[in-house]
Design a protein around this motif. Structure first.
Motif, PDB file in Angstrom:
ATOM      1  N   ARG A 153       0.603  -0.992   0.258  1.00 28.45           N
ATOM      2  CA  ARG A 153       0.255   0.268   0.063  1.00 28.45           C
ATOM      3  C   ARG A 153       1.058   1.865  -0.304  1.00 28.45           C
ATOM      4  NH1 ARG A 153      -5.506   1.930   0.364  1.00 28.45           N
ATOM      5  NH2 ARG A 153      -5.150   3.951   0.218  1.00 28.45           N
ATOM      6  N   GLU A 154       1.918   1.705   0.634  1.00 29.98           N
ATOM      7  CA  GLU A 154       2.895   2.449   0.998  1.00 29.98           C
ATOM      8  C   GLU A 154       3.428   2.464  -0.644  1.00 29.98           C
ATOM      9  OE1 GLU A 154       6.431   4.071   3.422  1.00 29.98           O
ATOM     10  OE2 GLU A 154       5.744   2.336   3.917  1.00 29.98           O
ATOM     11  N   GLN A 155       3.808   1.957  -1.454  1.00 28.86           N
ATOM     12  CA  GLN A 155       4.069   1.602  -2.697  1.00 28.86           C
ATOM     13  C   GLN A 155       3.350   1.774  -3.420  1.00 28.86           C
ATOM     14  OE1 GLN A 155       5.583  -2.187  -4.325  1.00 28.86           O
ATOM     15  NE2 GLN A 155       7.241  -2.068  -2.569  1.00 28.86           N
ATOM     16  N   LEU A 156       2.366   1.983  -3.434  1.00 31.97           N
ATOM     17  CA  LEU A 156       1.032   2.190  -4.816  1.00 31.97           C
ATOM     18  C   LEU A 156       0.684   3.793  -3.994  1.00 31.97           C
ATOM     19  CD1 LEU A 156      -1.713  -0.756  -4.311  1.00 31.97           C
ATOM     20  CD2 LEU A 156      -0.150   0.182  -6.372  1.00 31.97           C
ATOM     21  N   ASP A 157       1.138   4.499  -2.686  1.00 34.21           N
ATOM     22  CA  ASP A 157      -0.199   5.709  -2.536  1.00 34.21           C
ATOM     23  C   ASP A 157       0.785   6.158  -1.490  1.00 34.21           C
ATOM     24  OD1 ASP A 157      -1.338   4.823  -0.938  1.00 34.21           O
ATOM     25  OD2 ASP A 157      -3.225   5.261  -1.832  1.00 34.21           O
ATOM     26  N   GLY A 158       1.669   5.843  -0.701  1.00 30.43           N
ATOM     27  CA  GLY A 158       2.268   6.608   0.419  1.00 30.43           C
ATOM     28  C   GLY A 158       1.777   6.178   1.623  1.00 30.43           C
ATOM     29  N   GLU A 159       0.471   6.039   1.620  1.00 25.51           N
ATOM     30  CA  GLU A 159      -0.313   5.697   2.907  1.00 25.51           C
ATOM     31  C   GLU A 159       0.196   4.831   3.430  1.00 25.51           C
ATOM     32  OE1 GLU A 159      -3.372   5.474   5.267  1.00 25.51           O
ATOM     33  OE2 GLU A 159      -3.568   7.008   3.659  1.00 25.51           O
ATOM     34  N   VAL A 160       0.201   4.962   4.676  1.00 25.01           N
ATOM     35  CA  VAL A 160       1.095   4.200   6.118  1.00 25.01           C
ATOM     36  C   VAL A 160      -0.451   4.356   7.249  1.00 25.01           C
ATOM     37  CG1 VAL A 160       3.218   4.178   4.853  1.00 25.01           C
ATOM     38  CG2 VAL A 160       2.248   6.174   6.979  1.00 25.01           C
ATOM     39  N   ASP A 161      -0.549   3.781   8.486  1.00 30.10           N
ATOM     40  CA  ASP A 161      -0.919   3.796   9.474  1.00 30.10           C
ATOM     41  C   ASP A 161      -0.166   3.903  10.442  1.00 30.10           C
ATOM     42  OD1 ASP A 161      -3.459   3.108   8.019  1.00 30.10           O
ATOM     43  OD2 ASP A 161      -3.331   0.919   8.968  1.00 30.10           O
ATOM     44  N   ALA A 162       0.817   3.632  10.691  1.00 30.75           N
ATOM     45  CA  ALA A 162       1.559   4.096  11.838  1.00 30.75           C
ATOM     46  C   ALA A 162       1.758   5.276  11.720  1.00 30.75           C
ATOM     47  CB  ALA A 162       3.409   3.706  11.221  1.00 30.75           C
ATOM     48  N   ALA A 163       0.560   5.558  12.749  1.00 30.13           N
ATOM     49  CA  ALA A 163       1.262   6.625  14.175  1.00 30.13           C
ATOM     50  C   ALA A 163      -0.238   7.880  13.040  1.00 30.13           C
ATOM     51  CB  ALA A 163       1.834   7.190  14.488  1.00 30.13           C
ATOM     52  N   ARG A 164      -0.608   7.502  12.508  1.00 33.33           N
ATOM     53  CA  ARG A 164      -1.123   8.615  11.713  1.00 33.33           C
ATOM     54  C   ARG A 164      -0.432   9.733  11.610  1.00 33.33           C
ATOM     55  NH1 ARG A 164      -3.907   5.782   9.317  1.00 33.33           N
ATOM     56  NH2 ARG A 164      -6.796   4.558  10.071  1.00 33.33           N
ATOM     57  N   ARG A 165       0.980   9.581  11.211  1.00 33.41           N
ATOM     58  CA  ARG A 165       1.947  10.633  10.824  1.00 33.41           C
ATOM     59  C   ARG A 165       1.234  11.237   9.460  1.00 33.41           C
ATOM     60  NH1 ARG A 165       5.883  11.280  15.468  1.00 33.41           N
ATOM     61  NH2 ARG A 165       5.989   9.592  16.740  1.00 33.41           N
ATOM     62  N   ASP A 166       1.481  12.382   9.250  1.00 31.72           N
ATOM     63  CA  ASP A 166       1.740  13.667   8.187  1.00 31.72           C
ATOM     64  C   ASP A 166       2.742  12.946   7.255  1.00 31.72           C
ATOM     65  OD1 ASP A 166       3.501  15.297   9.025  1.00 31.72           O
ATOM     66  OD2 ASP A 166       2.115  17.167   9.635  1.00 31.72           O
ATOM     67  N   ALA A 167       2.426  13.800   5.800  1.00 32.23           N
ATOM     68  CA  ALA A 167       3.765  12.763   4.650  1.00 32.23           C
ATOM     69  C   ALA A 167       4.794  14.103   5.226  1.00 32.23           C
ATOM     70  CB  ALA A 167       2.819  14.132   3.677  1.00 32.23           C
ATOM     71  N   ALA A 168       4.841  14.573   5.526  1.00 31.58           N
ATOM     72  CA  ALA A 168       6.428  15.825   5.952  1.00 31.58           C
ATOM     73  C   ALA A 168       7.366  15.188   6.679  1.00 31.58           C
ATOM     74  CB  ALA A 168       5.802  17.333   6.153  1.00 31.58           C
ATOM     75  N   PHE A 169       6.532  14.381   8.373  1.00 36.34           N
ATOM     76  CA  PHE A 169       7.153  13.714   8.961  1.00 36.34           C
ATOM     77  C   PHE A 169       7.999  12.216   8.121  1.00 36.34           C
ATOM     78  CE2 PHE A 169       7.588   9.667  11.295  1.00 36.34           C
ATOM     79  CZ  PHE A 169       7.667  10.368  12.536  1.00 36.34           C
ATOM     80  N   TRP A 170       6.840  12.018   7.399  1.00 32.86           N
ATOM     81  CA  TRP A 170       7.242  10.476   6.891  1.00 32.86           C
ATOM     82  C   TRP A 170       8.701  11.130   5.427  1.00 32.86           C
ATOM     83  CZ3 TRP A 170       7.153   6.640   9.128  1.00 32.86           C
ATOM     84  CH2 TRP A 170       6.484   6.439   9.908  1.00 32.86           C
ATOM     85  N   ALA A 171       8.880  12.152   5.052  1.00 32.65           N
ATOM     86  CA  ALA A 171       9.954  12.742   4.156  1.00 32.65           C
ATOM     87  C   ALA A 171      11.197  12.678   5.209  1.00 32.65           C
ATOM     88  CB  ALA A 171       9.365  14.239   3.339  1.00 32.65           C
ATOM     89  N   ASP A 172      10.761  13.135   5.992  1.00 32.79           N
ATOM     90  CA  ASP A 172      11.838  13.798   7.126  1.00 32.79           C
ATOM     91  C   ASP A 172      12.581  12.737   7.438  1.00 32.79           C
ATOM     92  OD1 ASP A 172      11.549  16.355   6.571  1.00 32.79           O
ATOM     93  OD2 ASP A 172      10.858  16.849   8.769  1.00 32.79           O
TER      94      ASP A 172
END
Length: 190
Positions: A153-172
């Motif tokens: 799912r993360e490969q498809l659209d970046g969707e993750v369940d982990a702590a519902r963090r935003d895209a900026a958090f995951w980019a960092d």
């Protein structure tokens, strides 16, 4: 007392992870739930189909309670692996509904049997088992495939369940991991 606690605990975890697996399909197109995302063809809908077949076997025939759902024989080598993907004739709704019906049958088996009820898994090297063993195995297998579904799912659209963090958090976070990988490569060489 511990037997009832163990059975209930494992069964509750199994129910929760089943729902997690199905949530990975939410909001995706037919193509995206079916398309092969690994070199072996792994895809989200195929994982759901596979889990339905596995549960049908483990909580059905293993305990002499055959599933009302048709299941290919475990020893049919020509059919091996066909449960890992959905044909163009199988709808998402059919695959998901089949999985939910399998849950109902599995849940009835779990509720009806004591945790030490005997079963027989002919494809295992030590085929004589008890319900506890099968509960642990199916929970482990479902969690394993839920992890695969997370990555797909993360490969498809970046969707993750982990702590519902935003895209900026995951980019960092990704940038931090990349820096550490490059630094380790320079330090330790490859």
């Amino acid at each position: 007392m511990i037997d009832d606690f163990a059975k209930d605990y494992l069964h509750t975890d199994l129910r929760e992870i089943r729902d997690t697996v199905l949530r990975k399909l939410d909001g995706l197109s037919e193509y995206d739930v079916r398309r092969p995302l690994t070199s072996t063809g792994t895809n989200l809908l195929g994982l759901v189909k596979h889990l339905a077949v596995a549960e049908s076997r483990y909580f059905g025939e293993v305990f002499g309670r055959p599933s009302p759902e048709p299941v290919p024989r475990w020893d049919d080598l020509d059919r091996r692996g066909t449960d890992m993907w959905a044909t163009e004739h199988e709808t998402r709704e059919e695959v998901v509904d089949r999985y939910r019906r399998v849950w109902a049958h599995s849940d009835a088996t779990i509720a009806a049997l004591a945790v030490d009820s005997p079963g027989h898994v002919p494809w295992w090297p030590r085929p004589d088992v008890v319900l506890f063993t099968v509960l642990v195995h199916v929970l482990t297998e479902t969690n394993r495939h839920a992890g695969h579904a997370d990555v797909l799912r993360e490969q498809l659209d970046g969707e993750v369940d982990a702590a519902r963090r935003d895209a900026a958090f995951w980019a960092d976070r990704r940038a931090e991991v990349e820096r550490a990988a490059r630094a380790a490569d320079r330090r330790h060489g490859s």
